[in-house]
Design a protein around this motif. Structure first.
Motif, PDB file in Angstrom:
ATOM      1  N   TRP A  61      52.189 -44.056  59.782  1.00  0.00           N
ATOM      2  CA  TRP A  61      51.007 -43.851  61.004  1.00  0.00           C
ATOM      3  C   TRP A  61      49.676 -43.107  60.079  1.00  0.00           C
ATOM      4  O   TRP A  61      48.671 -42.845  60.732  1.00  0.00           O
ATOM      5  N   LYS A  62      49.798 -42.985  58.880  1.00  0.00           N
ATOM      6  CA  LYS A  62      48.891 -42.415  58.140  1.00  0.00           C
ATOM      7  C   LYS A  62      48.176 -41.261  58.604  1.00  0.00           C
ATOM      8  O   LYS A  62      47.089 -40.791  58.639  1.00  0.00           O
ATOM      9  N   LEU A  63      48.968 -40.184  58.989  1.00  0.00           N
ATOM     10  CA  LEU A  63      48.648 -38.904  59.540  1.00  0.00           C
ATOM     11  C   LEU A  63      47.967 -37.960  58.365  1.00  0.00           C
ATOM     12  O   LEU A  63      48.437 -38.190  57.258  1.00  0.00           O
ATOM     13  N   PRO A  64      47.257 -37.199  58.739  1.00  0.00           N
ATOM     14  CA  PRO A  64      46.867 -36.078  57.957  1.00  0.00           C
ATOM     15  C   PRO A  64      47.662 -35.169  57.255  1.00  0.00           C
ATOM     16  O   PRO A  64      48.637 -35.128  58.320  1.00  0.00           O
ATOM     17  N   GLU A  65      47.657 -34.739  56.248  1.00  0.00           N
ATOM     18  CA  GLU A  65      48.566 -33.948  55.576  1.00  0.00           C
ATOM     19  C   GLU A  65      49.049 -32.887  56.557  1.00  0.00           C
ATOM     20  O   GLU A  65      50.313 -32.318  56.715  1.00  0.00           O
ATOM     21  N   ASN A  66      48.250 -32.140  57.179  1.00  0.00           N
ATOM     22  CA  ASN A  66      48.383 -31.092  58.094  1.00  0.00           C
ATOM     23  C   ASN A  66      48.669 -31.227  59.416  1.00  0.00           C
ATOM     24  O   ASN A  66      48.024 -30.383  60.325  1.00  0.00           O
ATOM     25  N   TRP A  67      49.299 -32.375  59.649  1.00  0.00           N
ATOM     26  CA  TRP A  67      49.090 -32.901  61.286  1.00  0.00           C
ATOM     27  C   TRP A  67      49.983 -31.881  62.260  1.00  0.00           C
ATOM     28  O   TRP A  67      49.648 -31.663  63.033  1.00  0.00           O
ATOM     29  N   LYS A  68      50.981 -31.560  61.590  1.00  0.00           N
ATOM     30  CA  LYS A  68      52.017 -30.673  62.533  1.00  0.00           C
ATOM     31  C   LYS A  68      51.212 -29.264  62.846  1.00  0.00           C
ATOM     32  O   LYS A  68      51.002 -28.969  64.022  1.00  0.00           O
ATOM     33  N   GLU A  69      50.621 -28.727  61.615  1.00  0.00           N
ATOM     34  CA  GLU A  69      49.734 -27.704  62.019  1.00  0.00           C
ATOM     35  C   GLU A  69      48.570 -27.798  63.164  1.00  0.00           C
ATOM     36  O   GLU A  69      48.338 -26.987  63.877  1.00  0.00           O
ATOM     37  N   THR A  70      47.848 -29.074  62.956  1.00  0.00           N
ATOM     38  CA  THR A  70      46.922 -29.422  63.765  1.00  0.00           C
ATOM     39  C   THR A  70      47.417 -29.393  65.238  1.00  0.00           C
ATOM     40  O   THR A  70      46.654 -28.930  66.258  1.00  0.00           O
ATOM     41  N   ILE A  71      48.571 -29.978  65.247  1.00  0.00           N
ATOM     42  CA  ILE A  71      49.168 -30.309  66.822  1.00  0.00           C
ATOM     43  C   ILE A  71      49.381 -28.715  67.376  1.00  0.00           C
ATOM     44  O   ILE A  71      48.810 -28.482  68.448  1.00  0.00           O
ATOM     45  N   LEU A  72      50.124 -28.034  66.718  1.00  0.00           N
ATOM     46  CA  LEU A  72      50.654 -26.636  67.162  1.00  0.00           C
ATOM     47  C   LEU A  72      49.207 -25.851  67.365  1.00  0.00           C
ATOM     48  O   LEU A  72      49.125 -25.217  68.277  1.00  0.00           O
ATOM     49  N   ARG A  73      48.423 -25.845  66.470  1.00  0.00           N
ATOM     50  CA  ARG A  73      47.121 -25.237  66.719  1.00  0.00           C
ATOM     51  C   ARG A  73      46.360 -25.597  67.947  1.00  0.00           C
ATOM     52  O   ARG A  73      45.911 -24.892  69.061  1.00  0.00           O
ATOM     53  N   GLY A  74      46.347 -27.078  68.166  1.00  0.00           N
ATOM     54  CA  GLY A  74      45.747 -27.486  69.335  1.00  0.00           C
ATOM     55  C   GLY A  74      46.675 -27.177  70.613  1.00  0.00           C
ATOM     56  O   GLY A  74      45.786 -26.846  71.626  1.00  0.00           O
ATOM     57  N   ILE A  75      47.895 -26.999  70.689  1.00  0.00           N
ATOM     58  CA  ILE A  75      48.712 -26.630  71.840  1.00  0.00           C
ATOM     59  C   ILE A  75      48.265 -25.247  72.109  1.00  0.00           C
ATOM     60  O   ILE A  75      47.980 -24.491  73.312  1.00  0.00           O
ATOM     61  N   LYS A  76      48.104 -24.351  70.973  1.00  0.00           N
ATOM     62  CA  LYS A  76      47.822 -22.886  70.992  1.00  0.00           C
ATOM     63  C   LYS A  76      46.674 -22.883  71.764  1.00  0.00           C
ATOM     64  O   LYS A  76      46.231 -22.004  72.919  1.00  0.00           O
ATOM     65  N   ASP A  77      45.650 -23.518  71.317  1.00  0.00           N
ATOM     66  CA  ASP A  77      44.485 -23.332  71.892  1.00  0.00           C
ATOM     67  C   ASP A  77      44.192 -23.619  73.195  1.00  0.00           C
ATOM     68  O   ASP A  77      43.592 -22.837  73.934  1.00  0.00           O
ATOM     69  N   ARG A  78      44.948 -24.673  73.704  1.00  0.00           N
ATOM     70  CA  ARG A  78      44.877 -25.131  75.056  1.00  0.00           C
ATOM     71  C   ARG A  78      45.624 -24.311  75.896  1.00  0.00           C
ATOM     72  O   ARG A  78      45.422 -24.031  77.098  1.00  0.00           O
ATOM     73  N   LEU A  79      46.682 -23.692  75.406  1.00  0.00           N
ATOM     74  CA  LEU A  79      47.486 -22.766  76.449  1.00  0.00           C
ATOM     75  C   LEU A  79      46.544 -21.487  76.613  1.00  0.00           C
ATOM     76  O   LEU A  79      46.531 -20.941  77.576  1.00  0.00           O
ATOM     77  N   GLY A  80      45.607 -21.151  75.643  1.00  0.00           N
ATOM     78  CA  GLY A  80      44.567 -20.180  75.902  1.00  0.00           C
ATOM     79  C   GLY A  80      43.493 -20.586  76.969  1.00  0.00           C
ATOM     80  O   GLY A  80      42.976 -19.583  77.502  1.00  0.00           O
ATOM     81  N   ARG A  81      43.065 -21.678  76.797  1.00  0.00           N
ATOM     82  CA  ARG A  81      41.959 -22.213  77.532  1.00  0.00           C
ATOM     83  C   ARG A  81      42.220 -22.577  79.016  1.00  0.00           C
ATOM     84  O   ARG A  81      41.390 -22.442  79.938  1.00  0.00           O
ATOM     85  N   TYR A  82      43.518 -23.072  79.185  1.00  0.00           N
ATOM     86  CA  TYR A  82      43.859 -23.692  80.643  1.00  0.00           C
ATOM     87  C   TYR A  82      45.145 -23.108  81.043  1.00  0.00           C
ATOM     88  O   TYR A  82      46.251 -23.284  80.678  1.00  0.00           O
ATOM     89  N   ARG A  83      44.862 -22.286  82.302  1.00  0.00           N
ATOM     90  CA  ARG A  83      46.002 -21.484  82.861  1.00  0.00           C
ATOM     91  C   ARG A  83      47.119 -22.718  83.332  1.00  0.00           C
ATOM     92  O   ARG A  83      48.223 -22.336  83.339  1.00  0.00           O
ATOM     93  N   SER A  84      46.396 -23.589  83.827  1.00  0.00           N
ATOM     94  CA  SER A  84      47.433 -24.854  84.417  1.00  0.00           C
ATOM     95  C   SER A  84      48.331 -25.216  83.357  1.00  0.00           C
ATOM     96  O   SER A  84      49.606 -25.766  83.967  1.00  0.00           O
TER      97      SER A  84
END
Ligand code: SF4
Ligand code: SF4
Length: 538
Positions: A61-84
């Motif tokens: 799927w031609k993912l960027p090299e740091n795809w896993k980091e990007t997703i985990l950072r994205g989850i962390k960021d949203r856990l901080g932003r959205y209580r729901s």
């Protein structure tokens, strides 16, 4: 497969659970069950990350090299932003009350289309990387590693959810799986994993003002064509103001209403109504789209598209906004507008210029739903209506998900229908109002390449229509959402042939007695007013 979608070989639904453990991801991208990826030019136009050419059926799927980091950072960021987000990930007790409530599970038999399991696809990653038990006990605690196969599974199943929120009505904890789908789609976007039938309409809305990409001069030609058609059908010449500064009201409708069929007849109904009451209003070519495809992609994109409506209201100097028969435009207005771009304090409290009714419910957004507006006109005896002009129809009403569960607008359309036609019949109780079944094609899933899933997901809706067709002879399904008007016709053609689809204001336009009109011999579709078979309301 798409080839299976034929009357000769109807879809089969197999409820036998697979033997494989659900934690082992294995998606088969079968033609007809997924949407094509977004074209990079549209992603670039919107400034989205990692645009590229790929196919779900590709191994790489031609993912960027740091795809896993990007997703985990994205989850962390949203856990901080959205209580729901954290709450819904934490509190599910797996009671299963939601399991059989999703139309995609009912129509496909695939357990990963159970809302509980759909969220588990994301929750298992949350547990693995963001909870103590998941880190220590792994699979025993319902946790699993984030792999490319998991991503593929996300792409498949979070684009097999129409964000309809039916499951949330039945969850004792109020968990909203739609919000989980929204989060998962945002995360996929971080890697450029989008579908085209969201990104292209969103990019068109920027480029030309509407999702179909209709430029302003073509919009004007369409309007001129509608004026001629109304003249021919009724003998009345309506004026349709466009981009008129200083009008009292800005009217916003989904662009399909002035371009597609059967939407077109609803559009004619709007124009006749506004003419008859002498409304001081304007259309806009810049905000010539109510639908907000950003909602199906990310909060950021939804906010950007919603802002167009309000900046146009400011530019034109109107007092308030009236909105037509659209689904997700209304969900954005009702649930998100205030946080995104509101409150719209530069506008005035909406007051009907005809009845003097104050729409206090719209005090913050300053935007009134056309069904509220029309129901108020009828209630105050401001319209002369001849319901017999709709006698060829035996009518039922589909509560669009965004309007019913998302906005709570349940009574007004029914009130209008009972006044403009004589034969109105409700579908079974567990399939209407808050418990309505989705059309199966919302939230970006309405593309042709996804037809098998659309027919599967729309099966429960169609089944309820079949019931009223057989019981009462219903031959018209009405709705107040442009996506419904586009996607219900092929659905009914497949499951319930002989039932047409219409907007509520098409029937208003038929029944409305307009001053100076010639004797009507046809409805707005140009079909003869056969009459005679309408019955009392039920
Ligand atoms: S109904 Fe709610 S608590 Fe029960 S399994 Fe579904 S999401 Fe979880
Ligand atoms: S939001 Fe609708 S489509 Fe999505 S899981 Fe719930 S019932 Fe199914």
């Amino acid at each position: 497969m798409v080839e299976e979608v034929s009357k000769e070989k109807p879809l089969t639904i197999d409820y036998t659970p697979p033997l494989k453990n659900w934690m082992e991801p294995a998606v088969e991208f079968r033609k007809g069950t997924y949407g094509y990826p977004a074209a990079p030019k549209h992603e670039k136009y919107l400034g989205l990350p990692n645009p590229g050419v790929w196919q779900p059926t590709d191994k790489d799927w031609k993912l960027p090299e740091n795809w896993k980091e990007t997703i985990l950072r994205g989850i962390k960021d949203r856990l901080g932003r959205y209580r729901s987000f954290r709450l819904f990930l934490d509190i599910c007790v797996r009671c299963g009350a939601c399991a059989d409530k999703c139309h995609f599970f009912i129509g496909s038999g695939d357990p990963k289309n159970m809302p509980v399991l759909r969220t588990e696809l994301l929750r298992s990653i949350y547990r693995r990387y963001f909870t103590f038990s998941g880190r220590v006990f792994g699979k025993l605690a319902g946790a699993r590693d984030l792999t490319e196969e998991v991503l593929k599974e996300w792409f498949y199943y979070f684009y097999q959810c129409t964000e309809c929120r039916r499951c949330s009505v039945f969850c004792p904890y109020g968990i909203d799986t739609c919000e989980m789908t929204m989060m998962a789609r945002e995360l996929l976007n971080l890697l450029g994993l989008n579908i085209n039938w969201i990104v292209e309409p969103a990019s068109n809305s920027y480029r030309t003002g509407n999702h179909l990409g209709i430029p302003p001069h073509a919009f004007k030609s369409t309007v001129d064509f509608a004026v001629d058609e109304i003249q021919e059908l009724t003998g009345v010449t309506v004026k349709v103001p466009i981009n008129r500064k200083g009008a009292e009201i800005l009217f916003i409708a989904p662009s399909a209403d002035y371009f597609a069929s059967p939407h077109w007849y609803t559009f004619l109904g709007y124009l006749l109504l506004f003419h008859e009451i002498g409304l001081d209003y304007t259309w806009s070519t810049y905000a010539s789209e109510g639908g907000n495809f950003g909602l199906f992609h990310s909060a950021d994109l939804a906010k950007r598209l919603n802002a167009k409506i309000y900046s146009e209201a400011k530019r034109l100097g109107v007092k308030w906004i009236l909105g037509g028969e659209c689904g997700h435009m209304w969900r954005v207005i009702h649930q998100y507008m205030d946080t995104f771009n509101g409150p719209a304090d530069f506008l005035e409290e909406p007051i009907s210029p005809v009845t003097g009714t104050h729409f206090e419910n719209a005090n913050s957004t300053k935007m009134v739903h056309l069904c509220e507006f029309t129901a108020d006109l009828i209630k105050n005896n401001k319209l002369e209506l001849d319901p017999s002009r709709n006698n060829k129809w035996k009518v039922t009403y589909h509560d669009s998900c965004n309007i019913s569960r998302g906005v709570g607008l349940l009574e007004e359309p029914r009130y209008i229908l009972r006044n403009v036609c004589s034969g109105f019949y409700e579908m079974p109780e567990n399939t209407i109002r808050e418990r309505t079944f989705c059309c199966g094609s919302g939230a970006g899933l309405g593309s042709d390449e996804n037809m098998e899933m659309r027919l599967r997901g729309g099966f429960p809706r169609a089944n309820a229509v079949k019931y009223v067709k057989e019981q009462y002879g219903v031959n018209l399904l009405t709705c107040i959402c442009a996506i419904d008007r586009a996607t219900l016709p092929p659905l009914l053609e497949y499951w319930v042939p002989g039932v047409d689809v219409a907007g509520v204001h098409e029937l208003v336009g038929n029944a409305l007695v307009v001053r100076g009109e010639k004797e009507r011999t046809t409805n707005l579709r140009g079909e003869p007013l056969t009459g005679g078979d309408g019955e009392d309301h039920v």
